[in-house]
Design a protein around this motif. Structure first.
Motif, PDB file in Angstrom:
ATOM      1  N   GLY A 167      -2.393  -4.000   2.646  1.00  0.00           N
ATOM      2  CA  GLY A 167      -2.654  -3.216   3.849  1.00  0.00           C
ATOM      3  C   GLY A 167      -3.073  -1.798   3.542  1.00  0.00           C
ATOM      4  N   LEU A 168      -2.684  -0.872   4.430  1.00  0.00           N
ATOM      5  CA  LEU A 168      -3.038   0.539   4.289  1.00  0.00           C
ATOM      6  C   LEU A 168      -1.779   1.409   4.339  1.00  0.00           C
ATOM      7  CD1 LEU A 168      -6.233   0.684   6.559  1.00  0.00           C
ATOM      8  CD2 LEU A 168      -6.117   0.553   4.063  1.00  0.00           C
ATOM      9  N   PRO A 169      -1.804   2.556   3.647  1.00  0.00           N
ATOM     10  CA  PRO A 169      -0.587   3.369   3.451  1.00  0.00           C
ATOM     11  C   PRO A 169      -0.315   4.358   4.581  1.00  0.00           C
ATOM     12  CG  PRO A 169      -2.379   4.309   2.197  1.00  0.00           C
ATOM     13  CD  PRO A 169      -2.939   3.079   2.862  1.00  0.00           C
TER      14      PRO A 169
ATOM     15  N   PRO B 224       0.777  -1.241   0.000  1.00  0.00           N
ATOM     16  CA  PRO B 224       0.000   0.000   0.000  1.00  0.00           C
ATOM     17  C   PRO B 224       0.808   1.291   0.000  1.00  0.00           C
ATOM     18  CG  PRO B 224       0.052  -0.940   2.198  1.00  0.00           C
ATOM     19  CD  PRO B 224       0.701  -1.944   1.292  1.00  0.00           C
ATOM     20  N   GLU B 225       2.099   1.239   0.298  1.00  0.00           N
ATOM     21  CA  GLU B 225       2.892   2.470   0.358  1.00  0.00           C
ATOM     22  C   GLU B 225       3.373   2.891  -1.035  1.00  0.00           C
ATOM     23  OE1 GLU B 225       3.028   4.244   2.976  1.00  0.00           O
ATOM     24  OE2 GLU B 225       2.768   2.921   4.694  1.00  0.00           O
ATOM     25  N   GLN B 226       2.415   3.002  -1.960  1.00  0.00           N
ATOM     26  CA  GLN B 226       2.700   3.438  -3.321  1.00  0.00           C
ATOM     27  C   GLN B 226       1.392   3.952  -3.918  1.00  0.00           C
ATOM     28  OE1 GLN B 226       3.868   0.055  -5.837  1.00  0.00           O
ATOM     29  NE2 GLN B 226       2.864  -1.327  -4.409  1.00  0.00           N
ATOM     30  N   PRO B 227       1.456   4.654  -5.050  1.00  0.00           N
ATOM     31  CA  PRO B 227       0.221   5.176  -5.637  1.00  0.00           C
ATOM     32  C   PRO B 227      -0.798   4.067  -5.903  1.00  0.00           C
ATOM     33  CG  PRO B 227       2.134   6.172  -6.680  1.00  0.00           C
ATOM     34  CD  PRO B 227       2.657   5.082  -5.789  1.00  0.00           C
TER      35      PRO B 227
ATOM     36  N   GLU C  17     -10.077   5.416   1.677  1.00  0.00           N
ATOM     37  CA  GLU C  17     -11.191   4.524   1.353  1.00  0.00           C
ATOM     38  C   GLU C  17     -10.897   3.681   0.127  1.00  0.00           C
ATOM     39  OE1 GLU C  17     -13.951   3.648   2.901  1.00  0.00           O
ATOM     40  OE2 GLU C  17     -13.278   4.833   4.597  1.00  0.00           O
ATOM     41  N   ALA C  18     -10.191   4.260  -0.841  1.00  0.00           N
ATOM     42  CA  ALA C  18      -9.846   3.506  -2.053  1.00  0.00           C
ATOM     43  C   ALA C  18      -8.867   2.382  -1.717  1.00  0.00           C
ATOM     44  CB  ALA C  18      -9.244   4.446  -3.098  1.00  0.00           C
ATOM     45  N   TYR C  19      -7.898   2.677  -0.840  1.00  0.00           N
ATOM     46  CA  TYR C  19      -6.966   1.638  -0.412  1.00  0.00           C
ATOM     47  C   TYR C  19      -7.702   0.558   0.389  1.00  0.00           C
ATOM     48  CZ  TYR C  19      -2.852   4.340  -1.826  1.00  0.00           C
ATOM     49  OH  TYR C  19      -1.884   5.010  -2.560  1.00  0.00           O
ATOM     50  N   MET C  20      -8.671   0.979   1.190  1.00  0.00           N
ATOM     51  CA  MET C  20      -9.440   0.013   1.968  1.00  0.00           C
ATOM     52  C   MET C  20     -10.255  -0.906   1.068  1.00  0.00           C
ATOM     53  SD  MET C  20     -10.725   2.095   5.366  1.00  0.00           S
ATOM     54  CE  MET C  20     -11.704   0.680   5.874  1.00  0.00           C
TER      55      MET C  20
ATOM     56  N   LYS D 186      -6.073 -19.002   2.209  1.00  0.00           N
ATOM     57  CA  LYS D 186      -4.659 -18.647   2.249  1.00  0.00           C
ATOM     58  C   LYS D 186      -4.416 -17.649   3.376  1.00  0.00           C
ATOM     59  CE  LYS D 186      -3.224 -20.719  -1.627  1.00  0.00           C
ATOM     60  NZ  LYS D 186      -2.158 -21.746  -1.643  1.00  0.00           N
ATOM     61  N   PRO D 187      -3.240 -17.671   3.978  1.00  0.00           N
ATOM     62  CA  PRO D 187      -2.896 -16.625   4.941  1.00  0.00           C
ATOM     63  C   PRO D 187      -2.815 -15.267   4.242  1.00  0.00           C
ATOM     64  CG  PRO D 187      -1.356 -18.474   5.065  1.00  0.00           C
ATOM     65  CD  PRO D 187      -2.160 -18.663   3.821  1.00  0.00           C
ATOM     66  N   VAL D 188      -2.973 -14.191   5.013  1.00  0.00           N
ATOM     67  CA  VAL D 188      -2.821 -12.851   4.461  1.00  0.00           C
ATOM     68  C   VAL D 188      -1.715 -12.126   5.232  1.00  0.00           C
ATOM     69  CG1 VAL D 188      -4.647 -11.899   5.940  1.00  0.00           C
ATOM     70  CG2 VAL D 188      -4.022 -10.717   3.833  1.00  0.00           C
ATOM     71  N   VAL D 189      -0.808 -11.485   4.483  1.00  0.00           N
ATOM     72  CA  VAL D 189       0.337 -10.775   5.048  1.00  0.00           C
ATOM     73  C   VAL D 189       0.035  -9.284   5.035  1.00  0.00           C
ATOM     74  CG1 VAL D 189       2.828 -10.481   4.972  1.00  0.00           C
ATOM     75  CG2 VAL D 189       1.785 -12.499   3.914  1.00  0.00           C
ATOM     76  N   LEU D 190       0.074  -8.656   6.214  1.00  0.00           N
ATOM     77  CA  LEU D 190      -0.444  -7.304   6.348  1.00  0.00           C
ATOM     78  C   LEU D 190       0.595  -6.244   6.710  1.00  0.00           C
ATOM     79  CD1 LEU D 190      -3.510  -8.560   8.285  1.00  0.00           C
ATOM     80  CD2 LEU D 190      -3.681  -7.320   6.116  1.00  0.00           C
ATOM     81  N   HIS D 191       0.492  -5.134   6.003  1.00  0.00           N
ATOM     82  CA  HIS D 191       1.197  -3.904   6.344  1.00  0.00           C
ATOM     83  C   HIS D 191       0.134  -3.008   6.965  1.00  0.00           C
ATOM     84  CE1 HIS D 191       3.971  -0.430   5.710  1.00  0.00           C
ATOM     85  NE2 HIS D 191       2.846   0.235   5.512  1.00  0.00           N
ATOM     86  N   ALA D 192       0.038  -3.033   8.292  1.00  0.00           N
ATOM     87  CA  ALA D 192      -1.004  -2.279   8.995  1.00  0.00           C
ATOM     88  C   ALA D 192      -0.469  -1.897  10.362  1.00  0.00           C
ATOM     89  CB  ALA D 192      -2.267  -3.124   9.127  1.00  0.00           C
ATOM     90  N   ILE D 193      -0.081  -0.634  10.504  1.00  0.00           N
ATOM     91  CA  ILE D 193       0.587  -0.196  11.731  1.00  0.00           C
ATOM     92  C   ILE D 193      -0.104   1.030  12.324  1.00  0.00           C
ATOM     93  CG2 ILE D 193       2.816  -1.159  11.085  1.00  0.00           C
ATOM     94  CD1 ILE D 193       3.636   1.609  10.102  1.00  0.00           C
TER      95      ILE D 193
END
Length: 258
Positions: A97-99, A66-69, A112-115, A130-137
């Motif tokens: 994840g979310l940016p 998510p840390e990109q356009p 909202e678009a990322y969500m 499947k497992p999900v790998v998350l970037h969510a901090i």
């Protein structure tokens, strides 16, 4: 004989070819049995699938970092199709994840678009079991927990997690996994997380090629750095080192099916 380890989160496709060869060539001697190599976007996912065909110790995950356009609708559709078409070759859906960082820098104002994209990937993980790998901090983590709690059976991995105590308790209660990086050597936030989180729900990672400070300053990020992380975890939790090695390996093997 070295205790066996698994790098639960690495971007192997981003390393230079000679660095990839070095890591793969040293895995056996370093006691590394597998690399969970996550993807940033469509091309990244395709590269990880190719790497996995070259070396079965590479376990690819497919997702959109998510840390990109924002990706186009076409790229999201292509990623979801890639997941469907290669579900037997892939280990997990991720990294998604979310940016948080981009939002702090004013580069991602359409949360909202990322969500909406994240919901699609979570639903796909549930659909394919499947497992999900998350970037969510930080303040994104409770939002992602809200999404995950609609799917009680999902296996969720919050990599390199950072967040408040209340969210940490919520994640542990829900059975979500977290992983820590070599920054445990010098970051009190990471050490605090290790003190709080149950070992039964933890893994270790490098997030390479991301580089680290302190004793790792100037060094290429290598999976064998995980050993120092495990040592620190054992010291913090006051648990025998061998038990920590065994538990982390069991956790990661079970979670990712490797």
């Amino acid at each position: 004989m070295l205790e066996r380890i698994i790098d639960a989160h690495i971007h192997l496709d981003i390393y230079k070819p000679d660095e990839q060869s070095l890591i793969l060539g040293e895995m056996e001697a370093s006691g590394v049995d597998a690399l969970i190599s996550v993807s940033n976007h469509l091309l990244s996912a395709q590269k990880n699938l190719q790497l996995a065909r070259y070396d079965s110790r590479i376990k690819p995950a497919i997702g959109f970092h998510p840390e990109q356009p924002l990706p186009s609708d076409e790229e999201v559709a292509d990623l979801l199709a890639l997941i469907d078409n290669h579900q037997d070759e892939m280990t997990a859906v991720g990294e998604v994840g979310l940016p948080y960082y981009s939002r702090q820098e004013g580069k991602a104002d359409k949360r909202e678009a990322y969500m909406a994209i994240l919901r699609m990937f979570i639903q796909k993980a549930v659909e394919l079991d499947k497992p999900v790998v998350l970037h969510a901090i930080y303040d994104d983590a409770p939002v992602v927990c809200d999404l995950l709690e609609k799917h009680s059976s999902i296996k969720a991995h919050f990599h390199w997690f950072k967040g408040d105590a209340r969210t940490v308790e919520r994640m542990a209660r829900n059975g979500y996994f977290v992983s820590v990086t070599p920054d445990i050597v010098y970051k009190e936030k990471t050490r605090k997380l290790v003190r709080q989180y149950p070992l039964e729900k933890m893994m270790v990672e490098t997030d390479g090629p991301w580089s680290f400070e302190g004793i790792f300053d100037g060094k290429m990020t290598h999976p064998d750095m995980i050993r120092r992380s495990i040592y620190e975890m054992a010291m913090i939790k006051r648990i025998p080192l061998q038990l920590v090695y065994d538990r982390l390996y069991e956790n990661t093997s079970w979670f990712y099916g490797v």
